[in-house]
Motif scaffolding. Structure first.
Motif, PDB file in Angstrom:
ATOM      1  N   ALA A  60     -27.101 -46.328 -45.403  1.00  0.00           N
ATOM      2  CA  ALA A  60     -26.496 -46.493 -44.081  1.00  0.00           C
ATOM      3  C   ALA A  60     -26.703 -45.240 -43.238  1.00  0.00           C
ATOM      4  O   ALA A  60     -27.066 -45.319 -42.056  1.00  0.00           O
ATOM      5  CB  ALA A  60     -25.014 -46.812 -44.216  1.00  0.00           C
ATOM      6  N   GLY A  61     -26.485 -44.080 -43.836  1.00  0.00           N
ATOM      7  CA  GLY A  61     -26.703 -42.822 -43.115  1.00  0.00           C
ATOM      8  C   GLY A  61     -28.154 -42.631 -42.738  1.00  0.00           C
ATOM      9  O   GLY A  61     -28.481 -42.210 -41.613  1.00  0.00           O
ATOM     10  N   THR A  62     -29.044 -42.935 -43.662  1.00  0.00           N
ATOM     11  CA  THR A  62     -30.471 -42.792 -43.398  1.00  0.00           C
ATOM     12  C   THR A  62     -30.920 -43.765 -42.312  1.00  0.00           C
ATOM     13  O   THR A  62     -31.720 -43.405 -41.435  1.00  0.00           O
ATOM     14  CB  THR A  62     -31.283 -43.027 -44.694  1.00  0.00           C
ATOM     15  OG1 THR A  62     -30.804 -42.147 -45.700  1.00  0.00           O
ATOM     16  CG2 THR A  62     -32.757 -42.794 -44.473  1.00  0.00           C
ATOM     17  N   ALA A  63     -30.422 -44.988 -42.354  1.00  0.00           N
ATOM     18  CA  ALA A  63     -30.780 -45.986 -41.348  1.00  0.00           C
ATOM     19  C   ALA A  63     -30.306 -45.545 -39.969  1.00  0.00           C
ATOM     20  O   ALA A  63     -31.043 -45.692 -38.975  1.00  0.00           O
ATOM     21  CB  ALA A  63     -30.170 -47.341 -41.705  1.00  0.00           C
ATOM     22  N   GLY A  64     -29.094 -45.007 -39.895  1.00  0.00           N
ATOM     23  CA  GLY A  64     -28.594 -44.530 -38.601  1.00  0.00           C
ATOM     24  C   GLY A  64     -29.423 -43.390 -38.057  1.00  0.00           C
ATOM     25  O   GLY A  64     -29.764 -43.371 -36.870  1.00  0.00           O
TER      26      GLY A  64
END
Length: 159
Positions: A60-64
């Motif tokens: 999720a952090g990487t996608a954001g």
């Protein structure tokens, strides 16, 4: 039990106490096995919770970050977000954290049952009430898998 020559059956006066002690030993052994099983299950669900939760948070952090970086990174970011959502949905579906807590409650309840049985077996004289008390502890341990709160001691049904 003895049988004299005339065919009548004589009961051993120690037989009830022996059977009571044997049943309490059986309950203690069951509690030991169930405690170890609940411990292994709690460890499994802890690992499952981490295995699903950590990748979900990381993705999720990487996608954001990827989605905000450039316009070209939006498709990979969307794929990472989908993977993150899949991990999060899997964690929610399996309820691994809830299962971990339930098995920890059960482990403590089985340990209490085991300890109580060990104390009872150390006594010279056992009564049927001792067995009833241990059966109440066993029932509390069995219900610990379902309840939200630990069930220490005898159940209200023992009165």
């Amino acid at each position: 039990m003895a049988t004299p020559d005339d065919g009548t059956v004589l009961l051993d006066p120690n037989e009830p106490a022996r059977r009571l002690r044997g049943e309490i030993m059986r309950l203690r052994d069951e509690a030991t096995r169930q405690k170890e099983l609940a411990h292994r299950r709690a460890e499994f669900w802890t690992k499952t919770d981490i295995a699903l939760g950590f990748p979900a948070a990381l993705l999720a952090g990487t996608a954001g970050a990827a989605g905000l970086a450039t316009a070209d990174a939006r498709i990979p970011a969307a794929l990472l977000a989908l993977a993150s959502a899949g991990f999060a949905a899997g964690a929610g579906f399996l309820r691994s954290d809830t299962r971990r807590r339930a098995n920890k409650r059960a482990r403590h309840a089985w340990a209490a049952t085991e300890g109580r049985a060990t104390v009872k077996l150390a006594q010279e004289h056992l009564t049927p009430q001792d067995l009833v008390e241990l059966l109440d502890f066993r029932q509390a341990a069995l219900s610990a898998y379902d309840s939200e709160d630990p069930q220490p001691g005898p159940s209200p049904l023992s009165g």
